[in-house]
Design a protein around this motif. Structure first.
Motif, mmCIF file in Angstrom:
data_model
loop_
_atom_site.group_PDB
_atom_site.id
_atom_site.type_symbol
_atom_site.label_atom_id
_atom_site.label_comp_id
_atom_site.label_asym_id
_atom_site.label_seq_id
_atom_site.Cartn_x
_atom_site.Cartn_y
_atom_site.Cartn_z
ATOM 1 N N CYS A 184 0.838 -1.201 0.000
ATOM 2 C CA CYS A 184 0.000 0.000 0.000
ATOM 3 C C CYS A 184 0.871 1.249 0.000
ATOM 4 C CB CYS A 184 -0.907 0.030 1.240
ATOM 5 S SG CYS A 184 -2.140 -1.282 1.303
ATOM 6 N N TYR A 190 -5.323 5.005 0.758
ATOM 7 C CA TYR A 190 -4.218 4.320 0.105
ATOM 8 C C TYR A 190 -4.598 3.827 -1.281
ATOM 9 C CZ TYR A 190 -2.577 3.849 4.955
ATOM 10 O OH TYR A 190 -2.185 4.089 6.243
ATOM 11 N N GLU A 191 -3.551 3.521 -2.043
ATOM 12 C CA GLU A 191 -3.644 2.653 -3.198
ATOM 13 C C GLU A 191 -2.963 1.348 -2.802
ATOM 14 O OE1 GLU A 191 -1.716 4.614 -6.396
ATOM 15 O OE2 GLU A 191 -3.416 5.927 -6.859
#
Length: 282
Positions: free
Chosen positions: A37, A279-280
């Motif tokens: 993340c 997040y990604e």
């Protein structure tokens, strides 16, 4: 100023745009550690739910942090940002801060910049700050941080040359900073004396700070791999400093990274009561 407060301000103050790798094409830089993340948005809220700070984080194709943008929470206009540049080894070389002015929205001048030096092993030896005093690109050297390491490549001493002070650090088996002592020069004896010390307790989840900054740090506690659940500042005699015992509560995503943080303190403190992280994740 306490260690975690510096770290907290550091995270909040980082505004980003797009960073450049001045010394090398980005594709030729070493690949940084892989994290599932990466932080893309940070929001701070008051108790009443009002959002007061919004930061967005941008990354290079390699995954390195490149820019941090700080936006006005009312107008959503870009207020300040920081841009990172890396050296040939993929380590941060300079970080430049651009700041806007409420009277002149959209215009950003260079407020200052940091430079970083490393030893042959790639360990950071100096963080050097420069500030723009006049607003006319008149940059003045402000302060240096220098670092000493143990055999595990952990910082055991950080010296602030211009302030005649230093910190020493202790770690647990996971690499988390568990104690930091600040020493300052006694004006009467000209000897270093303990000013205060900080103790840390942690959860078992991955810290967004160590994943976000990696080598982009100034103070060793930013590299602790877990999230601090309690931070307590003590006087030299072992008593807790007034209003400086902080207990943090986290919620986490499925990868274990914190998505929110709230805190209770022994009185008024340094921290916004609510912080949210987006997040990604892979």
């Amino acid at each position: 100023m306490t260690l975690f407060f510096r770290k907290y301000l550091f995270l909040l103050a980082l505004p980003l745009v797009l960073a450049s790798c001045n010394d090398d094409d980005e594709s030729s830089l070493p690949v940084p550690p892989n994290h599932p993340c990466r932080l893309v948005t940070l929001k701070l809220q008051r108790d009443n739910g009002d959002t007061v700070i919004i930061n967005n984080y941008s990354y290079l194709a390699s995954g390195r942090l490149s820019r941090i943008n700080k936006y006005n929470h009312n107008t959503e206009e870009l207020e300040t940002f920081r841009v990172l540049a890396y050296n040939n080894a993929g380590l941060p070389k300079t970080i430049t801060t651009y700041i806007g002015h409420t009277l002149f929205p959209g215009n950003h001048a260079v407020e200052g910049y940091n430079t970083y030096s490393y030893n042959p092993q790639g360990l950071k030896t100096i963080t050097r700050h420069f500030i723009n005093l006049s607003g006319q690109q008149n940059f003045v050297h402000d302060i240096d941080y220098t670092y000493e390491y143990n055999a595990e490549k952990q910082v055991v001493k950080q010296t602030q040359q211009e302030l005649s002070s230093y910190y020493t650090y202790e770690y647990d088996l996971h690499g988390n900073v568990t104690r930091a002592d600040r020493f300052e020069t006694d004006l009467q004896t000209n000897a270093f004396v303990l000013k205060y010390y900080t103790k840390y307790e942690y959860d078992n989840n991955p810290s967004l700070y160590s994943a976000l900054f990696r080598h982009f740090w100034e103070h060793p506690e930013e590299l602790s791999p877990n999230n601090a659940t309690r931070i307590t500042n003590y006087n030299p005699d072992g008593t807790i400093r007034e209003n400086q015992d902080f207990n943090f509560t986290f919620t986490y995503n499925t990868k274990g990274y914190p998505t929110s943080r709230s805190y209770a303190a022994s009185g008024t403190g340094y921290y916004y009561p609510k912080v949210f992280f987006e997040y990604e994740c892979k």
